[in-house]
Design a protein around this motif. Structure first.
Motif, short mmCIF file in Angstrom:
data_model
loop_
_atom_site.label_atom_id
_atom_site.label_comp_id
_atom_site.label_asym_id
_atom_site.label_seq_id
_atom_site.Cartn_x
_atom_site.Cartn_y
_atom_site.Cartn_z
N GLY A 1 25.51 28.97 22.57
CA GLY A 1 26.12 29.39 23.40
C GLY A 1 26.09 30.23 24.74
O GLY A 1 26.54 30.40 25.75
N ALA A 2 24.13 30.48 24.80
CA ALA A 2 23.76 31.53 25.48
C ALA A 2 23.62 30.19 26.99
O ALA A 2 22.50 29.13 26.88
CB ALA A 2 22.95 32.25 25.30
N LYS A 3 24.01 30.53 28.40
CA LYS A 3 23.35 29.08 29.40
C LYS A 3 23.28 30.12 30.02
O LYS A 3 22.48 30.71 30.60
CB LYS A 3 25.23 28.54 29.77
N ARG A 4 21.94 28.74 31.19
CA ARG A 4 21.62 29.43 32.01
C ARG A 4 21.08 28.66 33.15
O ARG A 4 21.23 27.03 32.96
CB ARG A 4 19.90 29.29 31.85
N PRO A 5 21.89 29.30 34.60
CA PRO A 5 21.86 28.00 35.73
C PRO A 5 20.08 26.71 35.92
O PRO A 5 19.92 27.43 35.32
CB PRO A 5 22.27 28.52 36.81
N ARG A 6 20.61 25.80 36.03
CA ARG A 6 19.10 24.94 35.95
C ARG A 6 19.05 25.00 37.69
O ARG A 6 19.89 24.84 38.28
CB ARG A 6 19.58 23.52 36.15
N GLU A 7 18.13 25.14 38.31
CA GLU A 7 17.74 25.76 39.23
C GLU A 7 17.06 24.03 39.92
O GLU A 7 15.64 23.96 39.58
CB GLU A 7 16.50 26.63 39.51
N GLU A 8 17.69 23.39 41.07
CA GLU A 8 16.68 21.94 41.02
C GLU A 8 15.32 22.70 42.02
O GLU A 8 15.21 23.46 42.73
CB GLU A 8 17.03 21.49 41.93
N PRO B 1 25.87 16.42 31.00
CA PRO B 1 24.76 17.26 31.67
C PRO B 1 24.00 17.84 31.12
O PRO B 1 24.96 18.28 29.53
CB PRO B 1 26.04 17.63 32.86
N VAL B 2 22.79 18.23 31.45
CA VAL B 2 21.99 18.84 30.34
C VAL B 2 22.60 20.40 30.57
O VAL B 2 21.56 20.54 29.25
CB VAL B 2 20.53 18.71 30.78
N GLU B 3 22.73 21.30 31.28
CA GLU B 3 23.53 22.28 31.27
C GLU B 3 24.18 22.56 30.11
O GLU B 3 24.29 23.53 29.98
CB GLU B 3 23.58 22.46 32.69
N ASP B 4 24.55 21.25 30.18
CA ASP B 4 25.90 21.60 29.05
C ASP B 4 25.31 22.12 27.56
O ASP B 4 26.44 22.28 26.32
CB ASP B 4 27.00 20.79 29.47
N VAL B 5 24.40 21.16 26.79
CA VAL B 5 24.07 21.03 25.62
C VAL B 5 23.05 22.22 25.07
O VAL B 5 22.57 21.67 24.21
CB VAL B 5 23.80 19.14 25.14
N VAL B 6 21.76 22.54 26.68
CA VAL B 6 20.94 23.14 26.05
C VAL B 6 21.28 24.59 26.02
O VAL B 6 22.44 25.14 26.69
CB VAL B 6 20.31 22.64 27.24
N HIS B 7 20.56 25.10 24.62
CA HIS B 7 21.13 27.05 24.93
C HIS B 7 20.00 27.53 24.99
O HIS B 7 18.67 27.16 24.44
CB HIS B 7 22.02 27.09 23.14
N TRP B 8 20.15 28.61 25.43
CA TRP B 8 19.10 29.25 25.77
C TRP B 8 18.80 31.09 24.63
O TRP B 8 19.74 31.72 24.61
CB TRP B 8 18.82 30.50 26.96
N ASP B 9 17.86 30.58 23.55
CA ASP B 9 17.70 31.80 22.89
C ASP B 9 18.43 31.86 21.87
O ASP B 9 18.62 32.00 20.41
CB ASP B 9 17.45 33.03 23.63
N ARG B 10 19.90 31.93 21.67
CA ARG B 10 21.32 31.38 20.98
C ARG B 10 22.09 30.54 21.66
O ARG B 10 22.59 31.05 22.63
CB ARG B 10 22.51 33.54 20.72
#
Length: 218
Positions: free
Chosen positions: A209-216, A198-207
């Motif tokens: 390990g920082a995750k962000r939920p995906r809003e459909e 899932p794209v949410e598992d491999v995308v990091h935000w700013d650093r």
């Protein structure tokens, strides 16, 4: 469907490696169209220090195919039973993916066209990012081929024979092949979305390990 009618996002989501390829020839106008799309890809500093060697010579293909099979056997063939008996959902090659890659290893010479993307001035390079000057264009080659109904895969399993290959292809001394892309009309499989985490598992935000939920989209 014509090449012009294939939506871009559909192509981006449905261009898997196609490894079962017919030996049928590819028309010259189609091949030129694919190559012309490839060279519109990104090039560092717009230097365009590349070349695209199109191989149809059976003698060259048969010789390289022998290297390819040797490397396949060393990297994957010895693990055949382990891979084919791995539990569903295991990371790495699926059973179907393995069988397709195995088929290509034994039939790659039958693909009617091979394309070697080549970079100049990098024969002695140690920069791990050197391929950034051509791999975007290689992906455009694969996408353009897909628009014409042609299957491709990007492989480097011919490695370890660069000097011999340079001589066979007549490459300049400073040149290095960056991949091999066999191309042909697919005989098995379909234009399906490759399975990925899932794209949410491999995308990091700013650093990292920082995750962000995906809003459909609503």
């Amino acid at each position: 469907m014509t090449p012009e009618s294939l939506p871009l996002m559909e192509a981006l989501h449905s261009t898997p490696s196609r490894r079962y390829l017919a030996p049928d020839p590819i028309p010259d106008d189609v091949l030129w169209s694919v190559l012309d799309a490839a060279i519109r890809g990104p090039s560092g500093g717009n230097q365009q220090g590349w070349g695209w060697v199109v191989v149809t010579d059976p003698e060259v293909k048969n010789r390289v195919a022998a290297w390819y099979r040797e490397n396949w056997d060393a990297a994957y063939g010895s693990r055949r039973e382990d891979i084919l008996n791995a539990p569903p959902g295991s990371r790495g090659l699926s059973q179907r993916g393995f069988l397709g890659a195995e088929h290509l290893a034994h039939h790659i010479a039958e693909a009617p066209v091979w394309v070697f993307p080549v970079l100049r001035g990098v024969a002695d390079a140690t920069n791990p990012r050197i391929g950034s000057s051509i791999y975007g264009a290689v992906q455009q080659l694969c996408l353009a081929a897909r628009a014409h109904g042609l299957g491709t895969s990007l492989t480097t399993l011919y490695g370890g024979h660069e000097e011999e290959l340079r001589e066979m292809l007549g490459l300049p001394e400073d040149a290095l092949t960056m991949a091999l892309v066999p191309m042909g009309y697919p005989t098995q499989g379909r234009w399906a979305e490759p399975k990925r985490l899932p794209v949410e598992d491999v995308v990091h935000w700013d650093r990292w390990g920082a995750k962000r939920p995906r809003e459909e989209a609503g």
